[in-house]
Enzyme design. Structure first.
Site, short mmCIF file in Angstrom:
data_model
loop_
_atom_site.label_atom_id
_atom_site.label_comp_id
_atom_site.label_asym_id
_atom_site.label_seq_id
_atom_site.Cartn_x
_atom_site.Cartn_y
_atom_site.Cartn_z
N ASP A 117 36.92 -20.57 5.02
CA ASP A 117 36.92 -19.61 3.92
C ASP A 117 38.17 -19.78 3.04
OD1 ASP A 117 38.63 -18.67 5.92
OD2 ASP A 117 37.36 -16.96 6.42
N ASP B 14 36.92 -5.68 13.14
CA ASP B 14 35.62 -5.06 12.84
C ASP B 14 34.45 -5.99 13.21
OD1 ASP B 14 35.78 -7.02 10.89
OD2 ASP B 14 35.55 -5.66 9.18
N HIS C 194 34.13 -9.19 12.27
CA HIS C 194 33.79 -10.24 11.31
C HIS C 194 34.15 -11.62 11.86
CE1 HIS C 194 38.01 -9.65 9.41
NE2 HIS C 194 38.02 -10.86 9.89
N GLU D 239 31.64 -9.81 6.77
CA GLU D 239 31.96 -8.46 7.21
C GLU D 239 30.70 -7.76 7.75
OE1 GLU D 239 34.91 -7.50 7.56
OE2 GLU D 239 36.20 -7.90 5.84
#
Ligand code: F6R
Length: 241
Positions: free
Chosen positions: A67, A135, A137, A142
């Protein structure tokens, strides 16, 4: 299917991760998928140390970044391009032509996503290294990201921007709000996946990844459907399993 390996501390976790990745480097043309963040830094130090001490060459290695932040030029000190060069590539003999990362500072982001996804499709990743967000991800996929996603523009959750503020002088406002990321489907095409997680902060996400429902609210739970995932953890990250 998961294989689980424990390390007592960050250095031990990094050593175990290194043992997993090392045999792939011996392949004639090794294709590595690489992640940024705190989790892989120890692994990357060990790869550089091995290159320096034993002459292990990376000239035949092809690397793909997972990314990149949108809006940061490649030479920005917090771009993932800079991170990957400072923490890994500059310490190896990998050929610049074999290094692939999405561009986050182009006008046509959709075209850039399509370009990156098409090179990924031409190159099967032998081993994809991942960290996991608190979380759940992976990459910047996400909660709520489609399991069918390929390389796309993603919005970062506030919790992710807060987690990453440590790299931006603790100023959340400086953390970009968007990134280009390989999608969950792109990640799942890798032959082997290596997840590195340490610390109590990751414990709930690790539980969701390995033992929770397979659902888009916990993106990492898609890895339960992958045939070959190695998870390297410290005891704190494993504390809710
Ligand atoms: C970074 C990335 C993220 C991180 C995750 C964990 O390229 O894709 O998914 O892997 O946010 O980050 P650390 O390792 O810093 O806790």
């Amino acid at each position: 299917m998961f294989s689980l390996i424990y390390g007592d501390n960050y250095n031990a976790v990094s050593s175990e991760a290194y043992k997993i990745i090392r045999p792939f480097i011996d392949k004639d043309r090794a294709v590595l998928g690489l992640v940024t963040g705190s989790s892989p830094i120890g692994l990357y130090k060990k790869m550089i140390a091995d290159h320096n001490a034993n002459g292990t060459s990376y000239r035949h290695v092809v690397a793909f970044g997972l990314d990149e932040y949108i809006g940061l030029p490649r030479d920005h000190d917090q771009s993932y391009w800079t991170f990957m060069h400072e923490n890994l590539f500059d310490g190896l003999d990998i050929l610049p032509a074999n290094i692939h990362l999405p561009h986050g500072d182009v006008d046509d982001l959709e075209a850039e996503c399509a370009r990156y996804e098409s090179i990924l499709r031409e190159n099967v990743i032998d081993i994809q290294v991942l960290g996991i967000g608190s979380d759940g991800h992976i990459g910047f996929n996400e909660p709520g990201t489609s399991f069918d996603s390929v390389t796309h523009v993603a919005s970062l959750e506030d919790s992710t921007r807060r987690d990453n503020a440590r790299f931006f002088g603790e100023m959340v406002s400086r953390v970009p709000k968007k990134a280009i990321t390989m999608g969950l489907k792109s990640i799942m095409r890798a032959e082997h996946i290596l997840v590195i997680a340490y610390g109590e902060k990751k414990a709930e996400a690790v539980r969701g990844m390995m033992q929770g429902d397979i659902c888009e609210q916990c993106p990492a739970s898609i890895l339960q459907k992958h045939p070959n995932v190695t998870v390297v953890l410290d005891r704190a990250a494993a504390s809710r399993l």
